[in-house]
Design a protein around this motif. Structure first.
Motif, PDB file in Angstrom:
ATOM      1  N   VAL A 106       0.839  -1.207   0.000  1.00 51.86           N
ATOM      2  CA  VAL A 106       0.000   0.000   0.000  1.00 51.86           C
ATOM      3  C   VAL A 106       0.870   1.252   0.000  1.00 51.86           C
ATOM      4  O   VAL A 106       0.616   2.207  -0.736  1.00 51.86           O
ATOM      5  CB  VAL A 106      -0.936   0.000   1.223  1.00 51.86           C
ATOM      6  N   GLY A 107       1.928   1.245   0.817  1.00 55.35           N
ATOM      7  CA  GLY A 107       2.794   2.412   0.907  1.00 55.35           C
ATOM      8  C   GLY A 107       3.492   2.730  -0.401  1.00 55.35           C
ATOM      9  O   GLY A 107       3.545   3.895  -0.822  1.00 55.35           O
ATOM     10  N   VAL A 108       4.020   1.711  -1.064  1.00 57.60           N
ATOM     11  CA  VAL A 108       4.710   1.918  -2.341  1.00 57.60           C
ATOM     12  C   VAL A 108       3.740   2.447  -3.386  1.00 57.60           C
ATOM     13  O   VAL A 108       4.055   3.375  -4.154  1.00 57.60           O
ATOM     14  CB  VAL A 108       5.367   0.610  -2.811  1.00 57.60           C
ATOM     15  N   THR A 109       2.536   1.862  -3.425  1.00 62.06           N
ATOM     16  CA  THR A 109       1.533   2.284  -4.413  1.00 62.06           C
ATOM     17  C   THR A 109       1.155   3.745  -4.226  1.00 62.06           C
ATOM     18  O   THR A 109       1.149   4.534  -5.182  1.00 62.06           O
ATOM     19  CB  THR A 109       0.281   1.404  -4.295  1.00 62.06           C
ATOM     20  N   PHE A 110       0.850   4.145  -3.011  1.00 61.82           N
ATOM     21  CA  PHE A 110       0.422   5.520  -2.775  1.00 61.82           C
ATOM     22  C   PHE A 110       1.583   6.505  -2.838  1.00 61.82           C
ATOM     23  O   PHE A 110       1.369   7.697  -3.098  1.00 61.82           O
ATOM     24  CB  PHE A 110      -0.312   5.627  -1.433  1.00 61.82           C
ATOM     25  N   ARG A 111       2.783   6.043  -2.608  1.00 60.93           N
ATOM     26  CA  ARG A 111       3.929   6.934  -2.782  1.00 60.93           C
ATOM     27  C   ARG A 111       4.053   7.339  -4.248  1.00 60.93           C
ATOM     28  O   ARG A 111       4.401   8.481  -4.565  1.00 60.93           O
ATOM     29  CB  ARG A 111       5.211   6.239  -2.315  1.00 60.93           C
ATOM     30  N   GLY A 134       2.245  19.022  -2.495  1.00 65.86           N
ATOM     31  CA  GLY A 134       3.210  17.939  -2.291  1.00 65.86           C
ATOM     32  C   GLY A 134       2.745  17.094  -1.124  1.00 65.86           C
ATOM     33  O   GLY A 134       3.107  17.354   0.022  1.00 65.86           O
ATOM     34  N   TRP A 135       1.956  16.081  -1.421  1.00 63.52           N
ATOM     35  CA  TRP A 135       1.309  15.287  -0.378  1.00 63.52           C
ATOM     36  C   TRP A 135       2.310  14.720   0.613  1.00 63.52           C
ATOM     37  O   TRP A 135       2.066  14.714   1.818  1.00 63.52           O
ATOM     38  CB  TRP A 135       0.505  14.152  -1.008  1.00 63.52           C
ATOM     39  N   LEU A 136       3.431  14.237   0.094  1.00 60.21           N
ATOM     40  CA  LEU A 136       4.424  13.598   0.958  1.00 60.21           C
ATOM     41  C   LEU A 136       5.701  14.412   1.097  1.00 60.21           C
ATOM     42  O   LEU A 136       6.614  13.996   1.814  1.00 60.21           O
ATOM     43  CB  LEU A 136       4.769  12.201   0.406  1.00 60.21           C
ATOM     44  N   THR A 137       5.774  15.552   0.410  1.00 64.18           N
ATOM     45  CA  THR A 137       6.972  16.385   0.479  1.00 64.18           C
ATOM     46  C   THR A 137       6.739  17.678   1.249  1.00 64.18           C
ATOM     47  O   THR A 137       7.698  18.374   1.582  1.00 64.18           O
ATOM     48  CB  THR A 137       7.462  16.729  -0.939  1.00 64.18           C
ATOM     49  N   ASP A 138       5.501  18.004   1.531  1.00 63.06           N
ATOM     50  CA  ASP A 138       5.172  19.176   2.335  1.00 63.06           C
ATOM     51  C   ASP A 138       5.167  18.766   3.810  1.00 63.06           C
ATOM     52  O   ASP A 138       4.390  17.902   4.207  1.00 63.06           O
ATOM     53  CB  ASP A 138       3.799  19.715   1.934  1.00 63.06           C
ATOM     54  N   PRO A 139       6.018  19.385   4.653  1.00 65.96           N
ATOM     55  CA  PRO A 139       6.067  18.994   6.070  1.00 65.96           C
ATOM     56  C   PRO A 139       4.730  19.122   6.796  1.00 65.96           C
ATOM     57  O   PRO A 139       4.478  18.409   7.760  1.00 65.96           O
ATOM     58  CB  PRO A 139       7.108  19.959   6.661  1.00 65.96           C
ATOM     59  N   LEU A 143       2.318  13.837   7.315  1.00 68.29           N
ATOM     60  CA  LEU A 143       1.742  12.949   8.325  1.00 68.29           C
ATOM     61  C   LEU A 143       0.261  12.706   8.068  1.00 68.29           C
ATOM     62  O   LEU A 143      -0.218  11.575   8.188  1.00 68.29           O
ATOM     63  CB  LEU A 143       1.948  13.546   9.719  1.00 68.29           C
ATOM     64  N   PHE A 144      -0.476  13.751   7.683  1.00 69.86           N
ATOM     65  CA  PHE A 144      -1.909  13.602   7.428  1.00 69.86           C
ATOM     66  C   PHE A 144      -2.157  12.758   6.178  1.00 69.86           C
ATOM     67  O   PHE A 144      -3.117  11.988   6.132  1.00 69.86           O
ATOM     68  CB  PHE A 144      -2.554  14.979   7.277  1.00 69.86           C
ATOM     69  N   SER A 145      -1.304  12.902   5.173  1.00 69.51           N
ATOM     70  CA  SER A 145      -1.456  12.100   3.953  1.00 69.51           C
ATOM     71  C   SER A 145      -1.305  10.622   4.265  1.00 69.51           C
ATOM     72  O   SER A 145      -2.098   9.792   3.802  1.00 69.51           O
ATOM     73  CB  SER A 145      -0.419  12.528   2.909  1.00 69.51           C
ATOM     74  N   VAL A 146      -0.295  10.284   5.056  1.00 69.73           N
ATOM     75  CA  VAL A 146      -0.100   8.880   5.433  1.00 69.73           C
ATOM     76  C   VAL A 146      -1.273   8.394   6.284  1.00 69.73           C
ATOM     77  O   VAL A 146      -1.736   7.256   6.145  1.00 69.73           O
ATOM     78  CB  VAL A 146       1.224   8.701   6.189  1.00 69.73           C
ATOM     79  N   ALA A 147      -1.777   9.253   7.157  1.00 68.95           N
ATOM     80  CA  ALA A 147      -2.903   8.873   8.012  1.00 68.95           C
ATOM     81  C   ALA A 147      -4.130   8.533   7.179  1.00 68.95           C
ATOM     82  O   ALA A 147      -4.831   7.544   7.457  1.00 68.95           O
ATOM     83  CB  ALA A 147      -3.224  10.001   8.987  1.00 68.95           C
ATOM     84  N   GLY A 224       9.670   8.924   7.531  1.00 67.72           N
ATOM     85  CA  GLY A 224       9.667   9.884   8.621  1.00 67.72           C
ATOM     86  C   GLY A 224       9.833  11.323   8.174  1.00 67.72           C
ATOM     87  O   GLY A 224       9.743  12.243   8.982  1.00 67.72           O
ATOM     88  N   GLY A 225      10.067  11.526   6.882  1.00 70.18           N
ATOM     89  CA  GLY A 225      10.309  12.869   6.367  1.00 70.18           C
ATOM     90  C   GLY A 225       9.058  13.531   5.825  1.00 70.18           C
ATOM     91  O   GLY A 225       7.962  13.006   5.983  1.00 70.18           O
ATOM     92  N   PRO A 226       9.242  14.694   5.186  1.00 70.73           N
ATOM     93  CA  PRO A 226      10.535  15.397   5.021  1.00 70.73           C
ATOM     94  C   PRO A 226      11.076  15.912   6.359  1.00 70.73           C
ATOM     95  O   PRO A 226      10.311  16.403   7.184  1.00 70.73           O
ATOM     96  CB  PRO A 226      10.187  16.553   4.080  1.00 70.73           C
ATOM     97  N   GLY A 227      12.353  15.774   6.544  1.00 75.47           N
ATOM     98  CA  GLY A 227      12.960  16.077   7.835  1.00 75.47           C
ATOM     99  C   GLY A 227      12.483  15.074   8.867  1.00 75.47           C
ATOM    100  O   GLY A 227      12.653  13.874   8.703  1.00 75.47           O
ATOM    101  N   PHE A 228      11.855  15.583   9.920  1.00 74.96           N
ATOM    102  CA  PHE A 228      11.272  14.718  10.946  1.00 74.96           C
ATOM    103  C   PHE A 228       9.759  14.955  11.059  1.00 74.96           C
ATOM    104  O   PHE A 228       9.160  14.633  12.069  1.00 74.96           O
ATOM    105  CB  PHE A 228      11.924  14.994  12.307  1.00 74.96           C
ATOM    106  N   SER A 229       9.168  15.518  10.006  1.00 81.16           N
ATOM    107  CA  SER A 229       7.796  16.003  10.088  1.00 81.16           C
ATOM    108  C   SER A 229       6.761  14.890  10.180  1.00 81.16           C
ATOM    109  O   SER A 229       5.633  15.128  10.623  1.00 81.16           O
ATOM    110  CB  SER A 229       7.474  16.899   8.885  1.00 81.16           C
ATOM    111  N   SER A 230       7.086  13.674   9.742  1.00 79.76           N
ATOM    112  CA  SER A 230       6.119  12.576   9.841  1.00 79.76           C
ATOM    113  C   SER A 230       6.656  11.413  10.674  1.00 79.76           C
ATOM    114  O   SER A 230       6.125  10.305  10.596  1.00 79.76           O
ATOM    115  CB  SER A 230       5.733  12.079   8.439  1.00 79.76           C
TER     116      SER A 230
END
Length: 278
Positions: A106-111, A134-139, A143-147, A224-230
């Motif tokens: 699931v993670g690879v697909t949604f990434r 940037g769903w996964l690149t915006d700090p 976290l909300f995108s993964v949630a 866990g990125g970008p940075g430590f935001s997720s």
């Protein structure tokens, strides 16, 4: 009692012994070959490091979002899929199917789908004139995108539990409510919801435990990125272990264990007590 013994031995070796060992090694600076007792220094470091403490906040936030949405959406889906609709069995399978896919898959697909430049989601939004974020690149969004992906992947379990709860309700209650002139909304509020309290308790507990312990999906999608935001507790523990801080990572595991127990056990007792009171 002899029949319980094999299971007790396996449980003791695979869970009880490692748990107590973790509590000890969390008080040490250890490697594979030796260990040095340092008391509570690992825990002091854990709570004094801003990113480690921030991961604790992220863990709580992630657990609340995912468990809350699974409870609400699971209930709505269950009510809809328990009604007399066309292709009900097929729709139930569609809702439950994501549960069968591994978290890594699931993670690879949604990434890929959430890629800010070539992802399908942003391409579709661009087609209607919307500039996708940037769903996964915006700090602020990672976290909300993964949630939300976690909810998509896990809401099938909540739906299944709720469907079982609805099916178990005797039809006489609904017939009596209908005779008394209760509307569908009142019947749902005063009959369905109270009688599904055991199912609701199960969904809340399982969703909270899953949210607090989440790792694979977050690590696959953002690392866990970008940075430590997720970053959540589990991902920070893994990073500390990768860096060779074994005692600190063990202390993080103990914090996670205590956190889950401190939240789930009182909540389980409270929800079950409310059920008995009713």
């Amino acid at each position: 009692m002899w029949f319980y013994l094999p299971a007790a031995i396996i449980y003791g070796v695979l869970f009880v012994a490692p748990t107590f060992a973790s509590f000890y090694f969390a008080l040490t600076r250890w490697t594979i070959f030796d260990s040095e007792f340092i008391g509570l220094d690992n825990f002091v470091t854990f709570f004094s490091e801003p990113y480690l403490f921030q991961s604790l906040i992220h863990t709580l936030l992630y657990a609340v979002i995912t468990s809350g949405l699974k409870v609400v959406l699971g209930l709505l889906f269950a009510v809809f899929l328990s009604s007399q609709i066309i292709a009900r069995g097929y729709l139930r399978s569609v809702v439950f199917f994501p549960v069968l896919v591994s978290a890594v898959g699931v993670g690879v697909t949604f990434r890929v789908l959430m890629d800010p430049f070539d992802g399908l989601i942003n391409n579709v939004l661009a087609g209607v004139g919307i500039d996708g974020p940037g769903w996964l690149t915006d700090p602020d969004l990672a976290l909300f995108s993964v949630a939300f992906v976690d909810v998509w992947a896990g809401v099938g379990i909540a739906t299944l539990i709720y469907i079982a709860g609805i099916v178990a309700i005797p039809q006489e209650y609904f017939e009596a409510a209908k005779v008394d002139g209760a509307s569908a909304v009142k019947s749902f509020r005063h009959v369905t919801l109270p009688l599904m309290r055991p199912a609701t308790t199960t969904v809340i507990i399982l969703s909270l435990i899953g949210g607090l312990r989440s790792f694979a999906l977050i690590w696959t999608m953002t690392g866990g990125g970008p940075g430590f935001s997720s970053d959540v507790l589990a991902s920070m523990v893994y990073k500390q272990y990768q860096a060779g801080f074994y005692g600190l990572s063990t202390a993080g595991n103990v914090v996670l264990f205590v956190l889950v127990a401190a939240i789930v056990i009182p909540l389980f007792w409270f929800l079950n007590r409310k059920e008995v009171d009713r």
